[in-house]
Write a protein that holds these residues in place. Structure first.
Motif, PDB file in Angstrom:
ATOM      1  N   THR A  16       0.827  -1.200   0.000  1.00 16.26           N
ATOM      2  CA  THR A  16       0.000   0.000   0.000  1.00 16.26           C
ATOM      3  C   THR A  16       0.857   1.245   0.000  1.00 16.26           C
ATOM      4  O   THR A  16       0.604   2.187  -0.744  1.00 16.26           O
ATOM      5  N   SER A  19       2.532   1.657  -3.416  1.00 18.85           N
ATOM      6  CA  SER A  19       1.616   1.946  -4.516  1.00 18.85           C
ATOM      7  C   SER A  19       1.256   3.425  -4.574  1.00 18.85           C
ATOM      8  O   SER A  19       0.635   3.858  -5.520  1.00 18.85           O
ATOM      9  N   GLN A  20       1.675   4.204  -3.591  1.00 24.88           N
ATOM     10  CA  GLN A  20       1.382   5.631  -3.569  1.00 24.88           C
ATOM     11  C   GLN A  20       2.464   6.458  -4.264  1.00 24.88           C
ATOM     12  O   GLN A  20       2.334   7.651  -4.383  1.00 24.88           O
ATOM     13  N   ASN A  21       3.524   5.835  -4.716  1.00 23.61           N
ATOM     14  CA  ASN A  21       4.610   6.552  -5.371  1.00 23.61           C
ATOM     15  C   ASN A  21       4.329   6.684  -6.859  1.00 23.61           C
ATOM     16  O   ASN A  21       4.007   5.709  -7.526  1.00 23.61           O
ATOM     17  N   VAL A  54       4.312  11.578  -4.226  1.00 23.75           N
ATOM     18  CA  VAL A  54       3.681  10.606  -3.330  1.00 23.75           C
ATOM     19  C   VAL A  54       2.276  11.128  -3.102  1.00 23.75           C
ATOM     20  O   VAL A  54       2.100  12.251  -2.620  1.00 23.75           O
ATOM     21  N   ASN A  56      -1.736   9.993  -1.864  1.00 23.02           N
ATOM     22  CA  ASN A  56      -2.699   9.061  -1.306  1.00 23.02           C
ATOM     23  C   ASN A  56      -3.990   9.832  -1.049  1.00 23.02           C
ATOM     24  O   ASN A  56      -4.034  10.655  -0.132  1.00 23.02           O
ATOM     25  N   SER A  63       0.846  13.252   1.552  1.00 24.08           N
ATOM     26  CA  SER A  63       1.211  13.358   0.144  1.00 24.08           C
ATOM     27  C   SER A  63       2.217  14.482  -0.054  1.00 24.08           C
ATOM     28  O   SER A  63       2.253  15.435   0.711  1.00 24.08           O
ATOM     29  N   ASN A 179       1.934   5.374 -11.843  1.00 28.58           N
ATOM     30  CA  ASN A 179       2.218   4.571 -10.658  1.00 28.58           C
ATOM     31  C   ASN A 179       3.508   3.795 -10.872  1.00 28.58           C
ATOM     32  O   ASN A 179       3.706   3.217 -11.930  1.00 28.58           O
TER      33      ASN A 179
END
Length: 180
Positions: A16, A19-21, A54, A56, A63, A179
């Motif tokens: 998780t 996956s925000q990068n 970043v 989210n 972020s 992503n």
């Protein structure tokens, strides 16, 4: 059994987080500006978009954005003007290869669907705080970030006093970030 559960939770949490990068993609993004010159709007753009994002949507406060564009890519559609803008009086591309922005805070806006970006923009070695609204739209394999803000070019020692060139300009951003 507890070790397996812990490892599973850790693995899912790591996925998780990673996956925000996002990486901004130059192709498909635009960094544009518009300024009045002799009473007419003159527009231009920069390419060479790079950096790290970043993001989210469920944790906006965690972020951040750290992005640059290459000054030597300035393009107004007029080669003579572009050459002039690359000189030391304006962007001084030999000394300052990039314009940069690093966010310091991202928060929700009062307007539905809008966020507020606060950060530091650096042009020609001068750093100023800015704040502007933007939208984050999910797209295939990433996000599209769209926003607009105003700057005073003289705050960054870009050009000198002029009777025909406005001090104020508008910067419009449409950044596609994929992503990782």
């Amino acid at each position: 059994m507890k070790k397996i559960a812990f490892c599973t939770i850790l693995l899912i949490s790591s996925f998780t987080i990673f996956s925000q990068n996002y990486t901004p993609v130059d192709n498909g993004s635009s960094v544009k500006f518009s300024i009045k010159n002799f009473g007419f709007n003159v527009s231009g753009s920069f390419t060479g978009l790079k950096g790290k994002i970043v993001f989210n949507p469920n944790s906006i406060g965690s972020s951040y954005f750290n992005v640059t564009v290459e000054t030597a890519t300035v393009n107004t559609g007029n080669g003579s003007r572009d050459g002039h803008l690359k000189k030391d009086e304006y962007f001084d591309v030999e000394k300052y290869a990039a314009l940069s922005f690093v966010s310091t805070k991202i928060s929700n806006s009062d307007k539905p669907g809008m966020l507020v970006m606060e950060g530091k923009i650096t042009i020609k070695g001068v750093t100023k705080n800015i704040s502007f609204p933007f939208k984050a739209n999910p797209v295939a394999n990433g996000y599209s970030f769209v926003g607009e803000f105003k700057l005073n070019r003289r705050d960054f020692n870009v050009g000198s006093s002029s009777m025909v060139l406005s001090d104020n300009l508008t910067v419009s951003l449409s950044v596609f970030a994929k992503n990782n």
